[in-house]
Design a protein around this motif. Sequence first.
Motif, PDB file in Angstrom:
ATOM      1  N   ARG A  66      44.445 100.260  10.681  1.00  0.00           N
ATOM      2  CA  ARG A  66      44.646  99.004  11.412  1.00  0.00           C
ATOM      3  C   ARG A  66      45.811  98.276  10.780  1.00  0.00           C
ATOM      4  NH1 ARG A  66      42.478  93.711  10.763  1.00  0.00           N
ATOM      5  NH2 ARG A  66      41.000  94.451   9.218  1.00  0.00           N
ATOM      6  N   ARG A  67      46.745  97.845  11.619  1.00  0.00           N
ATOM      7  CA  ARG A  67      47.871  97.047  11.144  1.00  0.00           C
ATOM      8  C   ARG A  67      47.383  95.622  10.918  1.00  0.00           C
ATOM      9  NH1 ARG A  67      52.958  98.632  11.066  1.00  0.00           N
ATOM     10  NH2 ARG A  67      53.631  96.497  11.386  1.00  0.00           N
ATOM     11  N   LEU A  68      47.641  95.088   9.726  1.00  0.00           N
ATOM     12  CA  LEU A  68      47.155  93.757   9.391  1.00  0.00           C
ATOM     13  C   LEU A  68      47.935  92.652  10.100  1.00  0.00           C
ATOM     14  CD1 LEU A  68      46.516  94.279   5.589  1.00  0.00           C
ATOM     15  CD2 LEU A  68      44.844  94.274   7.446  1.00  0.00           C
ATOM     16  N   ASP A  69      49.183  92.932  10.479  1.00  0.00           N
ATOM     17  CA  ASP A  69      49.970  91.882  11.129  1.00  0.00           C
ATOM     18  C   ASP A  69      49.721  91.793  12.634  1.00  0.00           C
ATOM     19  OD1 ASP A  69      51.164  94.340  11.507  1.00  0.00           O
ATOM     20  OD2 ASP A  69      53.192  93.659  11.066  1.00  0.00           O
ATOM     21  N   THR A  70      49.376  92.906  13.286  1.00  0.00           N
ATOM     22  CA  THR A  70      49.174  92.888  14.744  1.00  0.00           C
ATOM     23  C   THR A  70      47.739  93.189  15.149  1.00  0.00           C
ATOM     24  OG1 THR A  70      49.688  95.234  14.998  1.00  0.00           O
ATOM     25  CG2 THR A  70      51.538  93.672  15.143  1.00  0.00           C
ATOM     26  N   ASP A  71      46.917  93.640  14.214  1.00  0.00           N
ATOM     27  CA  ASP A  71      45.531  94.041  14.456  1.00  0.00           C
ATOM     28  C   ASP A  71      45.441  95.292  15.331  1.00  0.00           C
ATOM     29  OD1 ASP A  71      43.254  93.164  13.219  1.00  0.00           O
ATOM     30  OD2 ASP A  71      42.462  92.192  15.003  1.00  0.00           O
ATOM     31  N   GLU A  72      46.550  96.003  15.519  1.00  0.00           N
ATOM     32  CA  GLU A  72      46.568  97.250  16.283  1.00  0.00           C
ATOM     33  C   GLU A  72      45.747  98.303  15.547  1.00  0.00           C
ATOM     34  OE1 GLU A  72      49.864 100.655  17.368  1.00  0.00           O
ATOM     35  OE2 GLU A  72      50.527  98.619  16.999  1.00  0.00           O
ATOM     36  N   LEU A  73      44.872  98.992  16.273  1.00  0.00           N
ATOM     37  CA  LEU A  73      43.952  99.960  15.688  1.00  0.00           C
ATOM     38  C   LEU A  73      44.268 101.348  16.218  1.00  0.00           C
ATOM     39  CD1 LEU A  73      41.280 100.229  14.007  1.00  0.00           C
ATOM     40  CD2 LEU A  73      40.087 100.006  16.166  1.00  0.00           C
ATOM     41  N   GLU A  74      44.337 102.325  15.314  1.00  0.00           N
ATOM     42  CA  GLU A  74      44.526 103.708  15.713  1.00  0.00           C
ATOM     43  C   GLU A  74      43.368 104.515  15.140  1.00  0.00           C
ATOM     44  OE1 GLU A  74      47.882 107.254  15.546  1.00  0.00           O
ATOM     45  OE2 GLU A  74      48.351 105.282  14.748  1.00  0.00           O
ATOM     46  N   ILE A  75      42.581 105.152  16.005  1.00  0.00           N
ATOM     47  CA  ILE A  75      41.399 105.899  15.588  1.00  0.00           C
ATOM     48  C   ILE A  75      41.721 107.382  15.569  1.00  0.00           C
ATOM     49  CG2 ILE A  75      39.013 106.455  16.173  1.00  0.00           C
ATOM     50  CD1 ILE A  75      38.892 103.676  17.548  1.00  0.00           C
ATOM     51  N   PHE A  76      41.420 108.051  14.460  1.00  0.00           N
ATOM     52  CA  PHE A  76      41.692 109.476  14.296  1.00  0.00           C
ATOM     53  C   PHE A  76      40.431 110.324  14.437  1.00  0.00           C
ATOM     54  CE2 PHE A  76      44.963 107.171  12.047  1.00  0.00           C
ATOM     55  CZ  PHE A  76      46.105 107.736  12.582  1.00  0.00           C
ATOM     56  N   ASN A  77      39.264 109.726  14.198  1.00  0.00           N
ATOM     57  CA  ASN A  77      38.000 110.433  14.308  1.00  0.00           C
ATOM     58  C   ASN A  77      37.007 109.476  14.960  1.00  0.00           C
ATOM     59  OD1 ASN A  77      35.388 111.478  13.844  1.00  0.00           O
ATOM     60  ND2 ASN A  77      36.074 112.570  12.018  1.00  0.00           N
ATOM     61  N   SER A  78      36.875 109.557  16.287  1.00  0.00           N
ATOM     62  CA  SER A  78      36.062 108.579  17.016  1.00  0.00           C
ATOM     63  C   SER A  78      34.587 108.657  16.653  1.00  0.00           C
ATOM     64  CB  SER A  78      36.261 108.703  18.523  1.00  0.00           C
ATOM     65  OG  SER A  78      35.968 110.008  18.952  1.00  0.00           O
ATOM     66  N   ALA A  79      34.053 109.846  16.371  1.00  0.00           N
ATOM     67  CA  ALA A  79      32.639 109.964  15.997  1.00  0.00           C
ATOM     68  C   ALA A  79      32.373 109.257  14.668  1.00  0.00           C
ATOM     69  CB  ALA A  79      32.230 111.432  15.923  1.00  0.00           C
ATOM     70  N   ALA A  80      33.236 109.483  13.681  1.00  0.00           N
ATOM     71  CA  ALA A  80      33.066 108.823  12.375  1.00  0.00           C
ATOM     72  C   ALA A  80      33.281 107.328  12.500  1.00  0.00           C
ATOM     73  CB  ALA A  80      34.031 109.421  11.357  1.00  0.00           C
ATOM     74  N   TYR A  81      34.249 106.908  13.333  1.00  0.00           N
ATOM     75  CA  TYR A  81      34.501 105.473  13.530  1.00  0.00           C
ATOM     76  C   TYR A  81      33.274 104.793  14.141  1.00  0.00           C
ATOM     77  CZ  TYR A  81      36.384 101.106  15.243  1.00  0.00           C
ATOM     78  OH  TYR A  81      36.586  99.780  15.502  1.00  0.00           O
ATOM     79  N   GLU A  82      32.681 105.392  15.138  1.00  0.00           N
ATOM     80  CA  GLU A  82      31.485 104.813  15.768  1.00  0.00           C
ATOM     81  C   GLU A  82      30.327 104.754  14.783  1.00  0.00           C
ATOM     82  OE1 GLU A  82      30.910 103.226  18.752  1.00  0.00           O
ATOM     83  OE2 GLU A  82      33.090 103.271  18.725  1.00  0.00           O
ATOM     84  N   LYS A  83      30.175 105.782  13.979  1.00  0.00           N
ATOM     85  CA  LYS A  83      29.115 105.776  12.963  1.00  0.00           C
ATOM     86  C   LYS A  83      29.344 104.634  11.978  1.00  0.00           C
ATOM     87  CE  LYS A  83      26.773 108.648   9.596  1.00  0.00           C
ATOM     88  NZ  LYS A  83      26.718 109.908   8.910  1.00  0.00           N
ATOM     89  N   TYR A  84      30.594 104.440  11.550  1.00  0.00           N
ATOM     90  CA  TYR A  84      30.951 103.339  10.641  1.00  0.00           C
ATOM     91  C   TYR A  84      30.695 101.997  11.308  1.00  0.00           C
ATOM     92  CZ  TYR A  84      34.112  99.842   8.717  1.00  0.00           C
ATOM     93  OH  TYR A  84      34.648  98.684   8.248  1.00  0.00           O
ATOM     94  N   ARG A  85      31.145 101.856  12.550  1.00  0.00           N
ATOM     95  CA  ARG A  85      31.037 100.581  13.272  1.00  0.00           C
ATOM     96  C   ARG A  85      29.585 100.175  13.498  1.00  0.00           C
ATOM     97  NH1 ARG A  85      30.935  98.645  18.312  1.00  0.00           N
ATOM     98  NH2 ARG A  85      30.742 100.646  19.313  1.00  0.00           N
ATOM     99  N   LEU A  86      28.695 101.147  13.701  1.00  0.00           N
ATOM    100  CA  LEU A  86      27.301 100.857  14.016  1.00  0.00           C
ATOM    101  C   LEU A  86      26.380 100.917  12.793  1.00  0.00           C
ATOM    102  CD1 LEU A  86      27.118 102.910  17.318  1.00  0.00           C
ATOM    103  CD2 LEU A  86      27.367 100.424  17.085  1.00  0.00           C
ATOM    104  N   ALA A  87      26.889 101.338  11.648  1.00  0.00           N
ATOM    105  CA  ALA A  87      26.049 101.480  10.458  1.00  0.00           C
ATOM    106  C   ALA A  87      25.716 100.123   9.852  1.00  0.00           C
ATOM    107  CB  ALA A  87      26.769 102.336   9.417  1.00  0.00           C
ATOM    108  N   SER A  88      24.609 100.070   9.151  1.00  0.00           N
ATOM    109  CA  SER A  88      24.242  98.852   8.428  1.00  0.00           C
ATOM    110  C   SER A  88      25.059  98.779   7.144  1.00  0.00           C
ATOM    111  CB  SER A  88      22.753  98.868   8.076  1.00  0.00           C
ATOM    112  OG  SER A  88      22.505  99.833   7.066  1.00  0.00           O
TER     113      SER A  88
END
Length: 154
Positions: free
Chosen positions: A23-45
């Motif tokens: 994620r770019r800190l100046d624009t908040d632009e997000l680039e996802i390389f592994n959507s399954a791992a990203y979703e697991k991270y996003r939904l994890a406690s």
Amino acid sequence: MAALDHPKNELHLYINNKLVYKRRLDTDELEIFNSAAYEKYRLASQEELLAVNGMLIVKAKIKLKLTSTENGGRKTGIISGYRPNHVFEYTSEGKLQRTYIGDINFEGEELMPGEETIATVRLHLTKQVEKYLTKGRKWWLYEVPNLIGEAEIL
């Protein structure tokens, strides 16, 4: 997670040494390389993340300034690897909202009260802390209950 040579204005999330997103800190632009791992991270406690993933490395230029001794700061300096409490918000009553754990790494022998430097900050990986990591964001460093400094993402 590993600290690699990435542009200074990007946040990189590695899980098991594999880049999951940046994620770019100046624009908040997000680039996802592994959507399954990203979703697991996003939904994890938070507890699941701390148990599995460890540290979030902010590869941004962090301006770190220690509070002078006269203004209630430390009497001695800090060395690279120092681990204060990081505070991003206060309650409406002016109390600490929540503290986050992390360390500060910088070049040089010691940072003295009243001085500032550019540093890299490593924070325990939590979804709650990630929302604060934006360009220009300031936060406060505590040796509870004492405010000893502040940091800003440049």
